[in-house]
Structure formats: structure tokens, C-alpha cells
Design a protein around this motif. Structure first.
Motif, PDB file in Angstrom:
ATOM      1  N   SER A 154     -13.176  47.889  98.749  1.00 55.34           N
ATOM      2  CA  SER A 154     -13.730  47.641 100.079  1.00 55.34           C
ATOM      3  C   SER A 154     -13.107  46.371 100.646  1.00 55.34           C
ATOM      4  O   SER A 154     -12.771  45.443  99.903  1.00 55.34           O
ATOM      5  N   GLU A 155     -12.954  46.379 101.953  1.00 55.37           N
ATOM      6  CA  GLU A 155     -12.414  45.215 102.670  1.00 55.37           C
ATOM      7  C   GLU A 155     -11.114  44.715 102.056  1.00 55.37           C
ATOM      8  O   GLU A 155     -10.926  43.516 101.816  1.00 55.37           O
ATOM      9  N   ASN A 156     -10.212  45.651 101.749  1.00 56.63           N
ATOM     10  CA  ASN A 156      -8.875  45.351 101.215  1.00 56.63           C
ATOM     11  C   ASN A 156      -8.885  44.643  99.865  1.00 56.63           C
ATOM     12  O   ASN A 156      -7.940  43.939  99.526  1.00 56.63           O
ATOM     13  N   THR A 157      -9.954  44.811  99.098  1.00 53.89           N
ATOM     14  CA  THR A 157     -10.056  44.185  97.782  1.00 53.89           C
ATOM     15  C   THR A 157     -10.553  45.207  96.767  1.00 53.89           C
ATOM     16  O   THR A 157     -11.509  45.934  97.019  1.00 53.89           O
ATOM     17  N   TRP A 158      -9.890  45.236  95.626  1.00 55.83           N
ATOM     18  CA  TRP A 158     -10.322  46.076  94.505  1.00 55.83           C
ATOM     19  C   TRP A 158     -11.302  45.288  93.657  1.00 55.83           C
ATOM     20  O   TRP A 158     -11.114  44.091  93.426  1.00 55.83           O
ATOM     21  N   GLU A 159     -12.330  45.970  93.197  1.00 57.20           N
ATOM     22  CA  GLU A 159     -13.365  45.348  92.369  1.00 57.20           C
ATOM     23  C   GLU A 159     -13.528  46.179  91.098  1.00 57.20           C
ATOM     24  O   GLU A 159     -13.839  47.362  91.167  1.00 57.20           O
ATOM     25  N   VAL A 160     -13.299  45.549  89.967  1.00 62.29           N
ATOM     26  CA  VAL A 160     -13.513  46.198  88.675  1.00 62.29           C
ATOM     27  C   VAL A 160     -14.683  45.485  88.013  1.00 62.29           C
ATOM     28  O   VAL A 160     -14.635  44.268  87.800  1.00 62.29           O
ATOM     29  N   SER A 161     -15.734  46.230  87.710  1.00 61.34           N
ATOM     30  CA  SER A 161     -16.918  45.668  87.071  1.00 61.34           C
ATOM     31  C   SER A 161     -16.980  46.145  85.628  1.00 61.34           C
ATOM     32  O   SER A 161     -16.822  47.340  85.365  1.00 61.34           O
ATOM     33  N   LEU A 162     -17.228  45.216  84.720  1.00 60.63           N
ATOM     34  CA  LEU A 162     -17.267  45.508  83.288  1.00 60.63           C
ATOM     35  C   LEU A 162     -18.161  44.484  82.615  1.00 60.63           C
ATOM     36  O   LEU A 162     -17.961  43.275  82.788  1.00 60.63           O
ATOM     37  N   ASP A 163     -19.133  44.957  81.854  1.00 67.00           N
ATOM     38  CA  ASP A 163     -20.020  44.059  81.103  1.00 67.00           C
ATOM     39  C   ASP A 163     -20.687  42.990  81.973  1.00 67.00           C
ATOM     40  O   ASP A 163     -20.791  41.833  81.582  1.00 67.00           O
ATOM     41  N   GLY A 164     -21.070  43.354  83.182  1.00 64.48           N
ATOM     42  CA  GLY A 164     -21.733  42.400  84.057  1.00 64.48           C
ATOM     43  C   GLY A 164     -20.795  41.409  84.709  1.00 64.48           C
ATOM     44  O   GLY A 164     -21.235  40.504  85.418  1.00 64.48           O
ATOM     45  N   ARG A 165     -19.518  41.551  84.465  1.00 60.89           N
ATOM     46  CA  ARG A 165     -18.523  40.673  85.084  1.00 60.89           C
ATOM     47  C   ARG A 165     -17.756  41.463  86.131  1.00 60.89           C
ATOM     48  O   ARG A 165     -17.576  42.667  85.998  1.00 60.89           O
ATOM     49  N   THR A 166     -17.290  40.781  87.154  1.00 59.86           N
ATOM     50  CA  THR A 166     -16.548  41.426  88.227  1.00 59.86           C
ATOM     51  C   THR A 166     -15.188  40.762  88.362  1.00 59.86           C
ATOM     52  O   THR A 166     -15.079  39.538  88.349  1.00 59.86           O
ATOM     53  N   PHE A 167     -14.158  41.594  88.474  1.00 62.82           N
ATOM     54  CA  PHE A 167     -12.783  41.126  88.612  1.00 62.82           C
ATOM     55  C   PHE A 167     -12.256  41.633  89.949  1.00 62.82           C
ATOM     56  O   PHE A 167     -12.256  42.835  90.199  1.00 62.82           O
ATOM     57  N   LEU A 168     -11.846  40.722  90.812  1.00 60.24           N
ATOM     58  CA  LEU A 168     -11.421  41.051  92.166  1.00 60.24           C
ATOM     59  C   LEU A 168      -9.951  40.739  92.366  1.00 60.24           C
ATOM     60  O   LEU A 168      -9.458  39.711  91.887  1.00 60.24           O
ATOM     61  N   ASP A 169      -9.264  41.623  93.089  1.00 58.09           N
ATOM     62  CA  ASP A 169      -7.866  41.372  93.446  1.00 58.09           C
ATOM     63  C   ASP A 169      -7.461  42.345  94.537  1.00 58.09           C
ATOM     64  O   ASP A 169      -8.042  43.422  94.647  1.00 58.09           O
ATOM     65  N   VAL A 170      -6.468  41.982  95.315  1.00 60.15           N
ATOM     66  CA  VAL A 170      -5.951  42.902  96.329  1.00 60.15           C
ATOM     67  C   VAL A 170      -5.160  44.030  95.687  1.00 60.15           C
ATOM     68  O   VAL A 170      -4.947  45.067  96.291  1.00 60.15           O
ATOM     69  N   GLU A 171      -4.706  43.836  94.441  1.00 62.57           N
ATOM     70  CA  GLU A 171      -3.991  44.862  93.676  1.00 62.57           C
ATOM     71  C   GLU A 171      -4.917  45.399  92.595  1.00 62.57           C
ATOM     72  O   GLU A 171      -5.452  44.631  91.786  1.00 62.57           O
ATOM     73  N   LEU A 172      -5.104  46.709  92.558  1.00 63.28           N
ATOM     74  CA  LEU A 172      -5.906  47.337  91.508  1.00 63.28           C
ATOM     75  C   LEU A 172      -5.344  47.015  90.136  1.00 63.28           C
ATOM     76  O   LEU A 172      -6.084  46.740  89.192  1.00 63.28           O
ATOM     77  N   CYS A 173      -4.039  47.012  90.033  1.00 66.43           N
ATOM     78  CA  CYS A 173      -3.363  46.732  88.771  1.00 66.43           C
ATOM     79  C   CYS A 173      -3.800  45.376  88.194  1.00 66.43           C
ATOM     80  O   CYS A 173      -4.121  45.262  87.020  1.00 66.43           O
ATOM     81  N   SER A 174      -3.828  44.371  89.027  1.00 68.11           N
ATOM     82  CA  SER A 174      -4.197  43.023  88.576  1.00 68.11           C
ATOM     83  C   SER A 174      -5.674  42.934  88.208  1.00 68.11           C
ATOM     84  O   SER A 174      -6.032  42.291  87.212  1.00 68.11           O
TER      85      SER A 174
END
Length: 108
Positions: free
Chosen positions: A78-98
Motif C-alpha cells: 500500500s502507498e508504494n511500500t511493501w510490508e512483510v509481517s513476521l513474528d509480530g515484526r514488520t519490515f517495510l521497503d519500496v522493493e518487495l525483494c528487500s
């Protein structure tokens, strides 16, 4: 959109994380790997020196590694940012790969 990590991503790993990544990796022809600071495609498996190389994981490979941990994870955009959530932590980046890579190294 980047389809795989690069040598730059691997520079963030310490020696223990590099060894863990090698343990998770089963080299296949057509994949990419880094030997030193050199990136190359695997053409022949007998040419792969696993102790001296690291995988340049694709999006699918990183998702497979995360799913093998047994933990639930989610991927949202959303809003040009990828969000990966795992174990209650969130990892954000404009690149899904990162974002996937950051989640993966947090697990290893």
C-alpha cells in the motif's frame, strides 16, 4: 521490481548468517549466486562451490524459506511500500525483494 537479491544485500550478513543461508540453499541450474563480489548464473551444478558462494535468492525462494520456518507471515502493498509481517515484526521497503530479505535475515 527486483526479482532477486543482489551482492549488496549479502554484504549485510555476518559470518554466522552467511553459513545459515548456505545451509538453507540447495543450488539449482538457472539460479544466481555470488562468489566474492561476482554475481553469476549457475549453469552446471558441479561448478558450484557452496562453501565459497552465497545464493542470490529470488522472491519465491525467500517466501519458501520463510514458510519453512513454520511461522505465519504476510505480505501487503500500500502507498508504494511493501510490508512483510513476521513474528509480530514488520519490515517495510519500496522493493518487495528487500523487505522479504530483511524478514529472512531476522529469522536466521
Amino acid at each position: 521490481m527486483k526479482q532477486r537479491i543482489s551482492y549488496t544485500h549479502l554484504q549485510k550478513l555476518d559470518a554466522q548468517q552467511q553459513n545459515k543461508l548456505r545451509e538453507l540453499w540447495e543450488p539449482q541450474e538457472g539460479e544466481y549466486m555470488a562468489t566474492g563480489d561476482h554475481e553469476e548464473m549457475i549453469y552446471f551444478l558441479n561448478g558450484v562451490q557452496k562453501k565459497k558462494s552465497l545464493p542470490l535468492l529470488s522472491l519465491g525462494q525467500m517466501m519458501a524459506c520463510l514458510s519453512q520456518t513454520g511461522d505465519k507471515f504476510s505480505v501487503n502493498f500500500s502507498e508504494n511500500t511493501w510490508e512483510v509481517s513476521l513474528d509480530g515484526r514488520t519490515f517495510l521497503d519500496v522493493e518487495l525483494c528487500s523487505a522479504l530479505f530483511e524478514a529472512l535475515i531476522a529469522k536466521i
